[in-house]
Structures are given as C-alpha cells and as structure tokens.
Write a protein that holds these residues in place. Structure first.
Motif, mmCIF file in Angstrom:
data_model
loop_
_atom_site.group_PDB
_atom_site.id
_atom_site.type_symbol
_atom_site.label_atom_id
_atom_site.label_comp_id
_atom_site.label_asym_id
_atom_site.label_seq_id
_atom_site.Cartn_x
_atom_site.Cartn_y
_atom_site.Cartn_z
ATOM 1 N N VAL A 581 -9.586 7.680 -13.775
ATOM 2 C CA VAL A 581 -9.308 8.796 -12.868
ATOM 3 C C VAL A 581 -8.760 8.293 -11.533
ATOM 4 N N VAL A 582 -9.402 7.273 -10.951
ATOM 5 C CA VAL A 582 -8.949 6.744 -9.668
ATOM 6 C C VAL A 582 -7.552 6.145 -9.805
ATOM 7 N N TRP A 583 -7.353 5.377 -10.865
ATOM 8 C CA TRP A 583 -6.040 4.741 -11.075
ATOM 9 C C TRP A 583 -4.959 5.796 -11.272
ATOM 10 N N GLU A 584 -5.260 6.876 -12.004
ATOM 11 C CA GLU A 584 -4.282 7.941 -12.239
ATOM 12 C C GLU A 584 -3.940 8.667 -10.941
ATOM 13 N N GLU A 585 -4.930 8.892 -10.085
ATOM 14 C CA GLU A 585 -4.653 9.545 -8.801
ATOM 15 C C GLU A 585 -3.668 8.721 -7.979
ATOM 16 N N ARG A 586 -3.850 7.426 -7.973
ATOM 17 C CA ARG A 586 -2.957 6.557 -7.208
ATOM 18 C C ARG A 586 -1.577 6.477 -7.856
ATOM 19 N N ALA A 587 -1.548 6.488 -9.182
ATOM 20 C CA ALA A 587 -0.259 6.465 -9.873
ATOM 21 C C ALA A 587 0.536 7.740 -9.596
ATOM 22 N N GLN A 588 -0.147 8.882 -9.579
ATOM 23 C CA GLN A 588 0.543 10.134 -9.281
ATOM 24 C C GLN A 588 1.066 10.148 -7.843
ATOM 25 N N LEU A 589 0.326 9.523 -6.940
ATOM 26 C CA LEU A 589 0.772 9.464 -5.550
ATOM 27 C C LEU A 589 2.064 8.662 -5.421
ATOM 28 N N THR A 590 2.122 7.499 -6.065
ATOM 29 C CA THR A 590 3.340 6.688 -5.988
ATOM 30 C C THR A 590 4.492 7.339 -6.740
ATOM 31 N N ASP A 591 4.177 8.101 -7.785
ATOM 32 C CA ASP A 591 5.240 8.802 -8.515
ATOM 33 C C ASP A 591 5.982 9.790 -7.610
ATOM 34 N N LYS A 592 5.288 10.365 -6.627
ATOM 35 C CA LYS A 592 5.907 11.356 -5.746
ATOM 36 C C LYS A 592 7.008 10.758 -4.881
ATOM 37 N N VAL A 593 6.886 9.483 -4.550
ATOM 38 C CA VAL A 593 7.844 8.861 -3.623
ATOM 39 C C VAL A 593 8.691 7.802 -4.312
ATOM 40 N N THR A 594 8.692 7.803 -5.626
ATOM 41 C CA THR A 594 9.442 6.804 -6.379
ATOM 42 C C THR A 594 10.411 7.498 -7.309
ATOM 43 N N HIS A 595 11.593 6.955 -7.421
ATOM 44 C CA HIS A 595 12.588 7.516 -8.338
ATOM 45 C C HIS A 595 12.080 7.364 -9.768
ATOM 46 N N PRO A 596 12.216 8.393 -10.607
ATOM 47 C CA PRO A 596 11.672 8.332 -11.981
ATOM 48 C C PRO A 596 12.167 7.140 -12.790
ATOM 49 N N THR A 597 13.420 6.740 -12.564
ATOM 50 C CA THR A 597 13.945 5.601 -13.335
ATOM 51 C C THR A 597 13.369 4.277 -12.860
ATOM 52 N N TRP A 598 12.794 4.269 -11.677
ATOM 53 C CA TRP A 598 12.230 3.024 -11.145
ATOM 54 C C TRP A 598 10.783 2.847 -11.588
ATOM 55 N N ALA A 599 10.014 3.929 -11.570
ATOM 56 C CA ALA A 599 8.594 3.847 -11.921
ATOM 57 C C ALA A 599 8.436 3.525 -13.394
ATOM 58 N N ARG A 600 7.676 2.539 -13.682
ATOM 59 C CA ARG A 600 7.372 2.212 -15.069
ATOM 60 C C ARG A 600 6.149 2.988 -15.528
ATOM 61 N N ARG A 601 5.983 3.061 -16.835
ATOM 62 C CA ARG A 601 4.964 3.955 -17.383
ATOM 63 C C ARG A 601 3.549 3.540 -17.015
ATOM 64 N N ASN A 602 3.268 2.263 -17.031
ATOM 65 C CA ASN A 602 1.903 1.803 -16.788
ATOM 66 C C ASN A 602 1.787 1.019 -15.485
ATOM 67 N N ASP A 603 2.598 1.371 -14.490
ATOM 68 C CA ASP A 603 2.576 0.589 -13.267
ATOM 69 C C ASP A 603 2.657 1.514 -12.066
ATOM 70 N N LEU A 604 2.017 1.118 -10.991
ATOM 71 C CA LEU A 604 2.190 1.813 -9.719
ATOM 72 C C LEU A 604 3.294 1.068 -8.985
ATOM 73 N N ALA A 605 4.424 1.726 -8.753
ATOM 74 C CA ALA A 605 5.582 1.025 -8.216
ATOM 75 C C ALA A 605 6.234 1.818 -7.105
ATOM 76 N N LEU A 606 6.803 1.097 -6.145
ATOM 77 C CA LEU A 606 7.617 1.687 -5.092
ATOM 78 C C LEU A 606 8.952 0.954 -5.076
ATOM 79 N N GLU A 607 10.036 1.735 -4.967
ATOM 80 C CA GLU A 607 11.352 1.106 -4.929
ATOM 81 C C GLU A 607 11.611 0.477 -3.568
ATOM 82 N N THR A 608 11.282 1.200 -2.519
ATOM 83 C CA THR A 608 11.435 0.698 -1.155
ATOM 84 C C THR A 608 10.252 1.158 -0.311
ATOM 85 N N VAL A 609 10.019 0.454 0.775
ATOM 86 C CA VAL A 609 8.969 0.814 1.728
ATOM 87 C C VAL A 609 9.651 1.255 3.022
#
Length: 681
Positions: A581-609
C-alpha cells in the motif's frame, strides 16, 4: 613384485586424467557465470544486513519496516555473520562462489547417480549442456537456476540435488531394496537444511522422497491426503473474510492488495506470465516426457516425480493465486518447483540425442533407412524449439511438430523418407539455429557498440551476455556427450592433453571470475567503510528518506539512509500488505509528474527534477526529505549540493540505438530548503 606396480608419476597422471573432465567442466561452468557484484536479489539480502547494522538509519526503509520475507530464511543471518568477519562485499562474493561450487558438485554427483556407467568426459559434457542451454524457469524471464549472485536459491538447490543423488545411489539402494536409516537421515537432513535456507526450493526434493521411498500404496495415500488438504484449504478460503488484518490459514488477498499486485505486476501471479513463459514451461515438460522411454528404474521414477511435482506446482499456483487469491499459497509460490524441471529437461534432451547417435551407428539396418531419419528431424526440431525460447512463443509450434514426428518415428509404421529430404531439412534447421545465435549476439553488440568505454565492448562479461560462449560450449558438450559412439571415441583416445587443458581453463576461470564494472567495485567497497559522500548530509537525520532516481542500493550504501522509493522496494510487495500500500501510494505520486512512456511498470521514476515535480513530491505529507538525481536531470533553477562518485556509472540506452548515460556526479536537493516548501499535514 614391486616392478609390477605402476610408477608414482604414472599413477599421478592417471589420477590427473580422471579429474580433468571435472575441473574443465567446473571452470567452464563458472566462466559462464562471472561475478557481477551485488545485483538482482543480492541487493535485497545485502539490504537486510545493512538494516540490521543500522536499524535507525537504513532499517527505517519501508522494505525493512514492513518485512514479510526475510524471516523465512537463515540466509540473511549467514550473510550477516560472514559480512562482519570479512566485509559485506567480500562476504557476498564468497557466498556466491561457494554456492556455485556446491551447486556444480551436487549436480555432478546427481548425474553420476543417474548414469553410473557413463564416463567422466560424457558426464562433463552432459552437465555443461544442461547448465548452458537454457537456465530460465517460471515467469517474467528473470529467475534462473544456479544463479551467480549472493542469494539463498543456489545453495538450497544444491542441497536438494544432493538429496536426490542420495536417493539414487546404486550401491546403497538397489532397485527393489529398501533404504537404510542412514540414507533416510542424510536425505532428511539435506532437505531440512535447504528448507532453512530457502523453503520454496525444497518441493522437488520432497517429491522425489515421496515418489521413491514409500511403497505404491503409501505413495498414493500421501499424495491423496495432500490433495484433499489443499482442496479444503482453497475451498474454505473462498468463503473466508477478506480484510487487511486477516492472518489465518484461509486468508485471501483483499481487493486493495490484489489490485496493486495486478496493476504493478508480480511474478507470483501466473495470469501475468507471457506466452514465452508458457512456451518455456511446455517445452521443458514435453522434453522430459518424450525422453522418459530412454531411462528406467529409479531414474525414471525421479523424472516422473519431477514432472508430477512441476505440473502440480503450476496448477496449485494458478488455483491459489488467480482463482482463490489465497494469501499463504500465493506467497509460497509452488511454481518454483519448476527449477528442477528446467535442470532435468536439457539432460533429457541430450540423452535422446545421444541415444539416437548410438542407434544410428549400431542399427542393423543402414542408418539412412527407416524411422531413424524421421527421428533425426524430430530431434533437430526439438533443438530448434529450445533455441527459440528466448525470442518467441512460436517455439510451441516447433515443439508440436517435433512431437508429431517423434511419435510417428517410434511407431511401427513403414516410413519412406528420402535421404536428400532429411539432409535438406537438417540443413535448414541448422541454419535457423545459427541465425538465432547470431541475432542474439548482434542485439548485444549493437548496444555495446555505442558504449562510452571502448574496453567494455571486449570484456568477458559482454561476451557472455552475447551468448556466443554458450553456443561454443553447447557444441563441445554435445560432442563430449556422444563419446560413447565409436567414431568420436576413437578421436578422443588419440588425444591426451586433458590435464594441460584443465590447468589452462582453470587459470582462465580465476582470471575472469570477477567481472564487476569499476562502478560496481567502488559501490561494493562502500559497504565496508564509511562513504565520503555522507559528508554532504552531516546535519541531516540518519532516518531522513532519500528519493534517489534510478538507484539500487545507493541510498543504503552511500548515504546510510532509507530510500523513499524505487523498484527494488516493491519487489516483495506480495509478502506484506502495508508495504504494497505504501509503495503504491508513492508510485501513484510519481506517476502524476512523469511522462507515461518514461515511467516503468515496477519502478518509481522521474524524468527530470524541476520546481513543478519538487512541489508535488516534496510537499506531499509522506514525501521524501531529499531527492538525488544526476546533475543533467536537475533544473538549473533548483538549488542542490553536488557529490561525485568514485567511478563513472554507465546506464544502457532506454531505446534502441539511443545514447548511454554517463553519471559521474549527483545533485542532492533538500526538500526543506526548497523555496515555498510547505508540507501538507
């Protein structure tokens, strides 16, 4: 009388000749598994040790706070002990190499127990073939048997292989004779040790024990009782309450937890396995089944036990995970029994090829006539299917064709097949196999052709990745396994450089054993001494969370602090609901500010800061305390501290023919120092 005894040098040479195949096979086995450092699951087990050493720092990471996995194994405690003695990085390497040595020795003993009349050279070829052809099993194309990193699986597999070998000892347990108490005690001890190291890997050993030791009546009783108990557990779990606090034997995944596993992916869910995964499983099962007539007695019983356990494991996993959503059985992952099927299947394949070779020579009729021609085509198609496994699920269709031809060849039908037709068919199949090998090598070399470090294109690690050494080993192993055939045996008798070859290959193995990159060596070394990068965070709490982009163990090793997000943290989410649950909440947060093609399925990723992403990430109530990213991915308007690594880190291209990323310095952004910082409560 003394003159009739062999001289000491002669006896030493005989002994060297006898051991040379083992030394050569072991060295090649290790050469194809060079040490890459703390990678794959070794990252998590090293993390468990770091968390135990620093409970107020690294130990506050969510993957350790919500740990539902490590308590089932003594391996973290073993790595902890070795790490305190010789250093964590050295300890991980020692345990990895020890496990591989034990694994190969156990596999050698098992092959000897299965085929005691087989010569050492043939045995070496058979074992190299089995460990070089295709070592993947299960789903997601990510888990191998005999893995080359510090994890409990290889060691547990080795102990199970030793238990199987003990059950097949011809001198102690002849067909029809009962087992001695010593044997049963040794088998029980080996399986118990394997269970203590990794309980999910012992099912093949238990299946072999149940299949070989009890009488047919007791065997049926045990199997039937187990099936009834599992059926009752699954049925009752279908009516049990679903809730986050339910922890009974019949507990199931609640809707929230299950949705996370489905959305983000989990290797435990069979419904998410790909067509290639199922093609691999079908080919491994079919190969064992087709080769069953080539063996008899206890060896056939062992293969039967492996087949039955494999089918039962996959079926139970599907029912438990995708039908009933049973929590405990999903976490047990009965499909992991497939590691034994994956090891036995190549052995079965080569035994069929070797038997066909010998029949072609000793057949009363000319080998160009009769079913042998059709069987040759069938074996060639079966080999092609194995080589196709890594690229296409179409291997299933090739398998179907091979099975059909083999069925016709083994029937009593009169078959008229021209010699030219067979030669053309074998030639085409051989060309396809070569093409598959070349294509794999081309893909790898295409990626490394643009590597910034030109030397990386020629290191042994790159060659192993290309698959060319495996192909060469398979050819040699195939010839070695066919030594029983007269033409090859005559050639081998004329050549006696075996001890010299063994020494040369062993020396090459030692020289090429450590294939870590310069960055991996530097990062591993930081586990054994305080990192100089920590000076950047002198006034920051040891429990401050770090969101390090594209990180593995860097937050734990370099900064001695818990990571806020990353793909590694989400790996064991099937074992703990709170973690998921905690990991999913953080993943959803990064998904909001990351381009869909950049975010990988099982990773919390940011394209730029930049300022916008920091506003979203840092101001979140449970946001990180710091964000660490490569300097070129941080906006110019964002204040940060700079820390430089002791070696450059090279990240492969994210798209074909894209550039490699070179990282020599990172920027550290402290959320509390960001202009306009206001964390919501």
């Amino acid at each position: 009388m003394l003159s009739s005894l062999p001289s000491l040098p002669s006896r030493m040479l005989d002994r060297a000749n006898a051991w040379s195949p083992f030394v050569i096979a072991l060295s090649v086995f290790l050469l194809l598994r060079p040490y890459d450092g703390i990678v794959h699951d070794a990252r998590l087990y090293v993390g468990y040790v770091l968390a135990a050493w620093d409970p107020q720092g690294v130990g506050q990471d969510i993957v350790f706070v919500h740990d539902g996995q490590s308590g089932y194994s003594i391996y973290p405690a073993l790595l902890n002990l070795v790490g305190r003695t010789i250093g964590l990085a050295k300890g991980a390497m020692v345990l990895s190499m020890t496990a591989l040595l034990l694994w190969f020795s156990a596999a050698w003993r098992l092959v000897w127990a299965m085929f005691p009349a087989m010569g050492t050279t043939v045995r070496a070829g058979l074992l190299l073939w089995a460990t070089s052809l295709h070592t993947l099993y299960g789903g997601a194309s990510t888990i191998h048997f005999a893995e080359n990193f510090a994890a409990p699986r290889p060691m547990a597999e080795a102990l199970v292989l030793l238990a199987m070998a003990e059950l097949l000892q011809p001198k102690l347990a002849r067909q029809g004779a009962s087992y001695s108490l010593r044997q049963l005690g040794v088998v029980g001890l080996l399986i118990a040790l394997a269970a203590a190291i990794h309980p999910l890997m012992i099912v093949p050993g238990l299946a072999a024990f149940v299949w070989l030791v009890p009488t047919a009546r007791w065997r049926a009783l045990l199997a039937g009782s187990g099936a009834v108990v599992l059926a009752l557990v699954l049925c009752v779990s279908g009516f049990s309450p679903q809730g986050p606090d339910t922890g009974s034997l019949f507990a199931t995944f609640d809707a929230v937890w299950l949705e996370i596993l489905v959305r983000r992916g989990s290797i435990a869910l069979l419904s998410q396995w790909s067509g290639v995964d199922w093609a691999r499983i079908a080919l491994q099962f079919a190969t064992l089944l087709l080769a069953r007539p080539t063996v008899s007695g206890r060896v056939r019983a062992l293969w039967d036990a492996t087949l039955v356990a494999g089918v039962a494991g996959v079926l139970l996993s599907w029912l438990a995970t995708d039908v009933f959503h049973h929590r405990l059985l999903t976490q047990i992952q009965p499909w992991r029994v497939l590691w034994a099927v994956a090891f036995m299947a190549p052995i079965a394949l080569l035994m069929q090829v070797r038997g066909l070779w010998e029949r072609s020579i000793t057949s009363a009729r000319p080998p160009e006539e009769g079913p042998i021609r059709l069987e040759r085509l069938a074996m060639a198609l079966l080999l092609l299917a194995w080589f196709m496994l890594e690229v296409s699920g179409a291997a299933l269709w090739v398998l179907a064709g091979a099975a059909m031809l083999l069925g016709v060849a083994r029937s009593n039908l009169s078959i008229a097949l021209g010699d030219r037709t067979v030669r053309v068919g074998l030639g085409l199949i051989g060309m396809l196999v070569v093409l598959l090998v070349v294509l794999r090598a081309f893909v790898v070399w295409e990626v490394y052709a643009s590597h910034p470090d030109a030397l990386s294109r020629w290191v042994w690690r790159t060659w192993v990745t290309s698959g060319l050494p495996n192909a060469a080993v398979l050819i040699v192993a195939l010839l070695a396994a066919c030594i029983g055939a007269r033409p090859v045996r005559a050639v081998v008798r004329m050549a006696k450089p075996m001890p010299a070859v063994a020494v040369m290959v062993a020396v090459l193995c030692v020289l090429a054993l450590d294939q870590r990159t310069s960055y991996a060596k530097w990062l591993d070394a930081q586990t054994e001494r305080p990192s100089t990068l920590n000076q950047v965070l002198q006034n920051v709490s040891s429990s401050a969370t770090v969101f390090w982009l594209d990180a593995d163990t860097e937050p734990w090793v370099l900064l001695n602090r818990p990571a806020w997000g990353g793909g590694l943290q989400g790996t064991p989410k099937v074992f703990d609901r709170a973690l998921a649950v905690v990991w999913e909440e953080r993943a959803q947060l990064t998904d909001k500010v990351t381009h869909p093609t950049w975010a990988r399925r099982n990773d919390l990723a940011l394209e730029t800061v930049n300022a916008a992403t920091l506003r979203t990430i840092c101001d979140w109530p449970s946001g990180p305390d710091m964000v660490v990213a490569p300097l070129d991915r941080i906006g110019a308007d964002v204040p940060r501290d700079t820390m430089r690594t002791g070696a450059p880190r090279f990240l492969p291209p994210s798209v074909r023919k894209g550039p490699w990323q070179i990282i020599t310095a990172y920027g550290v952004v402290r959320c509390a120092e960001r202009a306009g910082f206001r964390r919501a409560s």
